[in-house]
Design a protein around this motif. Structure first.
Motif, PDB file in Angstrom:
ATOM      1  N   GLN A 179       1.132  -1.129  -0.187  1.00 53.95           N
ATOM      2  CA  GLN A 179      -0.039  -0.128   0.039  1.00 53.95           C
ATOM      3  C   GLN A 179       1.139   1.223   0.184  1.00 53.95           C
ATOM      4  O   GLN A 179       0.922   2.005  -0.726  1.00 53.95           O
ATOM      5  CB  GLN A 179      -0.430  -0.144   0.928  1.00 53.95           C
ATOM      6  CG  GLN A 179      -1.466   1.474   1.395  1.00 53.95           C
ATOM      7  CD  GLN A 179      -2.486   1.343   2.072  1.00 53.95           C
ATOM      8  OE1 GLN A 179      -2.705   0.305   2.872  1.00 53.95           O
ATOM      9  NE2 GLN A 179      -3.525   2.251   2.351  1.00 53.95           N
TER      10      GLN A 179
ATOM     11  N   GLN B 181      -4.695  -3.418 -12.477  1.00 54.75           N
ATOM     12  CA  GLN B 181      -6.499  -2.623 -11.904  1.00 54.75           C
ATOM     13  C   GLN B 181      -6.615  -1.011 -12.160  1.00 54.75           C
ATOM     14  O   GLN B 181      -5.287  -0.659 -12.301  1.00 54.75           O
ATOM     15  CB  GLN B 181      -6.533  -2.095 -10.659  1.00 54.75           C
ATOM     16  CG  GLN B 181      -7.095  -3.997  -9.851  1.00 54.75           C
ATOM     17  CD  GLN B 181      -7.232  -4.299  -8.371  1.00 54.75           C
ATOM     18  OE1 GLN B 181      -6.676  -3.344  -7.332  1.00 54.75           O
ATOM     19  NE2 GLN B 181      -7.512  -5.558  -7.684  1.00 54.75           N
TER      20      GLN B 181
ATOM     21  N   VAL C 294      -5.754   1.025   6.424  1.00 53.66           N
ATOM     22  CA  VAL C 294      -5.562  -0.046   6.519  1.00 53.66           C
ATOM     23  C   VAL C 294      -4.450  -0.725   7.234  1.00 53.66           C
ATOM     24  O   VAL C 294      -3.698   0.009   7.537  1.00 53.66           O
ATOM     25  CB  VAL C 294      -5.717  -1.101   5.005  1.00 53.66           C
ATOM     26  CG1 VAL C 294      -5.555  -2.089   6.014  1.00 53.66           C
ATOM     27  CG2 VAL C 294      -6.220  -0.419   3.998  1.00 53.66           C
TER      28      VAL C 294
ATOM     29  N   ALA D 201      -3.074  -2.676   2.566  1.00 52.37           N
ATOM     30  CA  ALA D 201      -3.989  -3.217   1.570  1.00 52.37           C
ATOM     31  C   ALA D 201      -3.264  -4.201   0.633  1.00 52.37           C
ATOM     32  O   ALA D 201      -2.180  -3.334   0.138  1.00 52.37           O
ATOM     33  CB  ALA D 201      -5.364  -1.820   0.986  1.00 52.37           C
TER      34      ALA D 201
ATOM     35  N   ASP E  96      -4.600  -5.040  -2.388  1.00 52.55           N
ATOM     36  CA  ASP E  96      -5.946  -4.747  -3.656  1.00 52.55           C
ATOM     37  C   ASP E  96      -5.967  -3.520  -3.450  1.00 52.55           C
ATOM     38  O   ASP E  96      -7.366  -2.665  -2.369  1.00 52.55           O
ATOM     39  CB  ASP E  96      -6.877  -5.559  -3.084  1.00 52.55           C
ATOM     40  CG  ASP E  96      -8.246  -5.258  -4.078  1.00 52.55           C
ATOM     41  OD1 ASP E  96      -7.986  -5.676  -5.233  1.00 52.55           O
ATOM     42  OD2 ASP E  96      -9.269  -5.412  -3.242  1.00 52.55           O
ATOM     43  N   ASP E  97      -5.863  -2.199  -4.215  1.00 54.09           N
ATOM     44  CA  ASP E  97      -6.566  -1.628  -4.662  1.00 54.09           C
ATOM     45  C   ASP E  97      -7.495  -0.984  -4.511  1.00 54.09           C
ATOM     46  O   ASP E  97      -7.971  -0.086  -3.963  1.00 54.09           O
ATOM     47  CB  ASP E  97      -5.440  -0.333  -5.370  1.00 54.09           C
ATOM     48  CG  ASP E  97      -3.695  -0.158  -5.762  1.00 54.09           C
ATOM     49  OD1 ASP E  97      -3.435   0.518  -3.917  1.00 54.09           O
ATOM     50  OD2 ASP E  97      -3.106  -1.122  -5.877  1.00 54.09           O
TER      51      ASP E  97
ATOM     52  N   GLY F  61     -10.077  -2.488  -3.352  1.00 48.74           N
ATOM     53  CA  GLY F  61     -11.057  -2.716  -1.811  1.00 48.74           C
ATOM     54  C   GLY F  61     -11.016  -1.512  -1.111  1.00 48.74           C
ATOM     55  O   GLY F  61     -12.366  -0.902  -0.520  1.00 48.74           O
ATOM     56  N   MET F  62      -9.889  -0.982  -1.293  1.00 44.88           N
ATOM     57  CA  MET F  62      -9.377   0.634  -1.101  1.00 44.88           C
ATOM     58  C   MET F  62     -11.024   1.974  -1.166  1.00 44.88           C
ATOM     59  O   MET F  62     -11.010   2.322  -0.366  1.00 44.88           O
ATOM     60  CB  MET F  62      -8.442   1.280  -0.647  1.00 44.88           C
ATOM     61  CG  MET F  62      -7.486   0.219  -0.039  1.00 44.88           C
ATOM     62  SD  MET F  62      -5.417   1.276  -0.410  1.00 44.88           S
ATOM     63  CE  MET F  62      -6.021   2.566   0.505  1.00 44.88           C
TER      64      MET F  62
ATOM     65  N   GLU G 101     -13.464   0.885  -2.428  1.00 45.07           N
ATOM     66  CA  GLU G 101     -14.936  -0.242  -2.270  1.00 45.07           C
ATOM     67  C   GLU G 101     -15.135   1.083  -1.095  1.00 45.07           C
ATOM     68  O   GLU G 101     -16.302   1.419  -0.647  1.00 45.07           O
ATOM     69  CB  GLU G 101     -14.925  -1.054  -1.636  1.00 45.07           C
ATOM     70  CG  GLU G 101     -15.002  -1.901  -3.071  1.00 45.07           C
ATOM     71  CD  GLU G 101     -14.122  -3.429  -3.175  1.00 45.07           C
ATOM     72  OE1 GLU G 101     -15.181  -3.956  -2.198  1.00 45.07           O
ATOM     73  OE2 GLU G 101     -13.252  -3.811  -3.747  1.00 45.07           O
ATOM     74  N   ARG G 102     -14.600   0.771   0.263  1.00 45.69           N
ATOM     75  CA  ARG G 102     -14.589   1.244   1.151  1.00 45.69           C
ATOM     76  C   ARG G 102     -14.418   3.244   1.280  1.00 45.69           C
ATOM     77  O   ARG G 102     -15.686   3.260   2.422  1.00 45.69           O
ATOM     78  CB  ARG G 102     -12.684   1.270   2.166  1.00 45.69           C
ATOM     79  CG  ARG G 102     -13.121  -0.334   2.604  1.00 45.69           C
ATOM     80  CD  ARG G 102     -11.804  -0.559   3.009  1.00 45.69           C
ATOM     81  NE  ARG G 102     -11.489   0.389   4.863  1.00 45.69           N
ATOM     82  CZ  ARG G 102     -10.622  -0.915   5.601  1.00 45.69           C
ATOM     83  NH1 ARG G 102      -9.670  -2.036   5.316  1.00 45.69           N
ATOM     84  NH2 ARG G 102     -10.554   0.152   6.194  1.00 45.69           N
TER      85      ARG G 102
END
Ligand code: C5P
Length: 255
Positions: free
Chosen positions: A99, A186, A202, A207, A209-210, A212-213, A215-216
């Motif tokens: 990350q 991605q 995180v 993280a 998975d970028d 996923g960040m 999404e948050r």
């Protein structure tokens, strides 16, 4: 007198950059050279990954995030290998976690970059069609795009055992048809990804998975078809598979 402004004053079209985090040590591959610098078909994995990004006409800049003390070595590596000339290249030192390495790559982007692909050096063989598909979905307005594949295996959620090898109680079995295994690159609208890295905290190892960040943050993330050759080289058997894919490509190119 001509009223045409000098070229430097003209607004330039927005550009796409690829950030390649390559600062990991790759301990799961076993001892030896950092993973990104391991050779595949005689060429370092990182060079394959850079070429895979630069092969896309959508990508005009590749930012390589090197191990914290390895930037000079990585710069040297880039000078030693033939890379497409229409693409610009930058090397920056990375951080303790993936990350942090991605964030350091984002910090190095010039202002005219409006879209960013984040691609793991550990996925050296992603085909250019997959890169193009992700880049064009971002250019068409998606804030975050992830290439992914359906799963072959059924997946169980478990209560992880304290000791490796101990039986683990199963908590749930998600419906396989709704699951996707995500790959890289991605793709992101630059401002969205920068905001995710600034605002999403995180814990632990950060993280992996970028998307996923993002999404948050509450922003929409979409999946496009990935490719079986975009697999991640993680364990020794993956190196064998990667060599086989390269050998097949060479054999096909020969015809
Ligand atoms: O360890 P893993 O395979 O998940 O790493 C994914 C990618 O993130 C790799 O390309 C690795 O080099 C990179 N990474 C990084 N900085 C770190 C750890 C991992 O750039 N500190």
């Amino acid at each position: 007198m001509s009223s045409t402004p000098p070229p430097t004053d003209r607004p330039r079209p927005p550009r796409t950059a690829a950030v390649i985090p390559a600062a990991g040590r790759g301990v799961r591959l076993g001892p030896g050279t950092p993973k990104a610098l391991r050779a595949l078909g005689g060429t370092p994995m990182l060079i394959h990954a850079i070429r895979a990004m630069a092969a896309s006409r959508a990508v005009s800049l590749v930012v390589v995030v090197a191990p914290p003390d390895g930037a000079p070595e990585v710069k040297h590596l880039l000078d030693e290998h033939a890379l497409p000339e229409r693409t610009d290249y930058l090397v920056v030192p990375g951080g303790e976690t993936r990350q942090e390495s991605v964030r350091l790559g984002l910090d190095a982007l010039p202002e005219d970059i409006s879209a960013v692909l984040v691609h793991d050096a550990a996925r050296p063989l992603v085909p250019v069609d997959t890169v193009d598909a992700v880049a064009s979905a971002v250019r068409d307005g998606a804030p975050a795009v992830v290439p992914a594949l359906p799963l072959a295996d059924t997946v169980k959620e478990v209560e992880p055992a304290g000791t490796p090898g101990e039986p683990e109680p199963v908590l749930a079995t998600p419906v396989r048809a709704r699951l996707r295994a995500v790959q890289t690159p991605q793709g992101f609208d630059r401002d969205t990804l920068v905001r995710a890295h600034a605002e999403v905290a995180v814990d632990g190892e950060g993280a992996t998975d970028d998307a996923g960040m993002v999404e948050r943050l509450g922003a929409p993330v979409v999946v496009v078809p990935g490719h079986e050759e975009a697999f991640k080289v993680t364990r020794p058997l993956d190196l064998v598979l990667a060599e086989a894919v390269l050998a097949r490509r060479r054999a096909n190119d020969g015809f």
